[in-house]
Enzyme design. Structure first.
Site, PDB file in Angstrom:
ATOM      1  N   HIS A 111       0.905  -1.283  -0.189  1.00 29.71           N
ATOM      2  CA  HIS A 111      -0.145  -0.027  -0.003  1.00 29.71           C
ATOM      3  C   HIS A 111       0.738   1.310   0.077  1.00 29.71           C
ATOM      4  O   HIS A 111       0.484   2.446  -0.352  1.00 29.71           O
ATOM      5  CB  HIS A 111      -0.996  -0.001   1.254  1.00 29.71           C
ATOM      6  CG  HIS A 111      -2.245  -0.905   0.976  1.00 29.71           C
ATOM      7  ND1 HIS A 111      -3.459  -0.368   1.106  1.00 29.71           N
ATOM      8  CD2 HIS A 111      -2.204  -2.273   0.617  1.00 29.71           C
ATOM      9  CE1 HIS A 111      -4.285  -1.310   0.852  1.00 29.71           C
ATOM     10  NE2 HIS A 111      -3.724  -2.485   0.563  1.00 29.71           N
TER      11      HIS A 111
ATOM     12  N   ILE B  55      -5.152  -2.118  -5.689  1.00 33.82           N
ATOM     13  CA  ILE B  55      -5.705  -3.140  -6.399  1.00 33.82           C
ATOM     14  C   ILE B  55      -7.029  -3.593  -5.457  1.00 33.82           C
ATOM     15  O   ILE B  55      -6.829  -3.708  -4.076  1.00 33.82           O
ATOM     16  CB  ILE B  55      -4.854  -4.567  -6.388  1.00 33.82           C
ATOM     17  CG1 ILE B  55      -3.538  -4.048  -7.299  1.00 33.82           C
ATOM     18  CG2 ILE B  55      -5.571  -5.765  -6.956  1.00 33.82           C
ATOM     19  CD1 ILE B  55      -4.137  -4.053  -8.809  1.00 33.82           C
TER      20      ILE B  55
ATOM     21  N   ASP C 154       4.309 -20.195   1.945  1.00 32.53           N
ATOM     22  CA  ASP C 154       4.702 -21.238   1.017  1.00 32.53           C
ATOM     23  C   ASP C 154       4.166 -21.083  -0.433  1.00 32.53           C
ATOM     24  O   ASP C 154       3.430 -19.755  -0.463  1.00 32.53           O
ATOM     25  CB  ASP C 154       4.583 -22.475   1.823  1.00 32.53           C
ATOM     26  CG  ASP C 154       3.257 -22.414   2.258  1.00 32.53           C
ATOM     27  OD1 ASP C 154       2.044 -21.762   1.879  1.00 32.53           O
ATOM     28  OD2 ASP C 154       2.763 -23.410   3.287  1.00 32.53           O
TER      29      ASP C 154
END
Length: 331
Positions: free
Chosen positions: A72, A165, A258
């Site tokens: 951000h 976004i 991960d």
């Protein structure tokens, strides 16, 4: 005529060598570089890492917050710590930023650095390093990023929405924003992997399903896995926008950085519409599958894309300043 042989003491040679190296460092410090604080604050990166480690050990949700905070920051005014500034009309006040967290970790690191290296290390560098270290602490790759960012002096809420976004964005909408920052579709897929940790409020995905007149769960977004939607509905009943409730971005390994996020996408278990968009478009589907099947490939791509992210619109040389306090400009 034979000239007398002049002996140059070893310590003078060493002194000249040191001065040469120092000058080289100063001359290269006018832009981002690796080891930017080697002479001015040698332990800068270690201090930031220790602060992140301590905070994350006490609260395992800290890494996700720090990564989101960096996104951000960099996407709005560039990586200049403008998102940290407080005050009326600043980026921090925009509704899209109201749920941002992790500010206290950056402030803690800054306080330590101001004790040992006053006026040297920027808040922008601290934020970039903290997000980098948050990934490593959570099991992600250890990468090196250049430093030398300076802090911005401007922060406007009006600049937030056009550059951030939204979780409901289509792939084309996301690609447009990323492209404006010099980032590719491959970068989009790799950096979306940040959703392998962190959490979200109900309002960020509540539009994807609803209850019909008989109280049955109905999918509005057909790309969402039905049983997974039912699980989400138990935590966030259809129609609720109760932002006191948080849901893990990754239901499998929410605290581990991960490639589980991409495995979830292949099972249509992306939490946001913007997540599912990566699987539903042929331009990005193969990269999603690659990362789902090969964590090393994801980590390698993450490192390259994260490095690009942290250099968006940086301020160097005489631009900006080195803030004494991250929440306010100097003087």
């Amino acid at each position: 005529m034979v000239r007398p042989r002049v002996w140059f003491p070893r310590y003078k040679l060493l002194l000249l060598l040191f001065v040469f190296i120092l000058c080289q460092s100063v001359s290269s410090s006018t832009s981002l570089s690796f080891g930017f604080y080697t002479f001015s604050c040698p332990s800068a990166e270690i201090m930031v890492k220790n602060t992140v480690r301590a905070a994350s050990s006490q609260d395992r949700t800290v890494p996700g917050k720090l990564i989101r905070l960096l996104f951000h920051d960099c996407f709005v005014e560039g990586c200049d710590a403008s998102v940290l500034l407080q005050g009326n009309g600043t980026e921090k006040t925009d509704p899209a930023n109201k749920s941002l967290d992790g500010f206290s970790v950056i402030d803690s690191a800054k306080r330590v650095l101001e004790i040992f290296c006053p006026g040297i290390v920027s808040c922008a560098d601290i934020l970039a390093l903290a997000a980098r270290d948050a990934v490593e602490f959570s099991g992600g790759p250890s990468i090196q990023i250049p430093t030398g960012r300076r802090d911005g002096r401007s922060s406007l809420a009006a600049n937030v929405r056009p550059n951030i976004i939204d979780t409901s964005f289509t792939l084309n909408e996301m690609a447009k924003v990323f492209s404006s920052k010099g980032l590719s579709l491959d970068d989009l897929v790799a950096l979306s992997g940040a959703h392998t940790i962190g959490s979200a409020h109900c309002s960020s995905f509540s539009e994807r399903f609803k209850l019909d007149s008989n109280g049955n769960l109905t999918l509005i977004d057909k790309s969402l896995n039905g049983p997974y939607a039912a699980e989400l509905n138990k935590m966030c009943p259809a129609g609720t926008r109760d932002d006191s409730i948080k849901v893990n971005n990754d239901p499998g390994t929410p605290l581990q950085f991960d490639n589980q996020y991409y495995k979830n996408l292949l099972e249509q278990k992306g939490l946001f519409s913007s997540d599912s968009a990566l699987l539903n478009d042929e331009r990005t589907r193969s990269k999603v599958a690659e990362f789902a099947n090969n964590q090393d490939s994801f980590f390698e791509s993450w490192g390259a894309s994260f490095s690009k992210l942290t250099t968006i619109g940086v301020k160097t040389d005489n631009e900006g300043e080195i803030r004494q306090t991250c929440s306010m400009v100097n003087g």
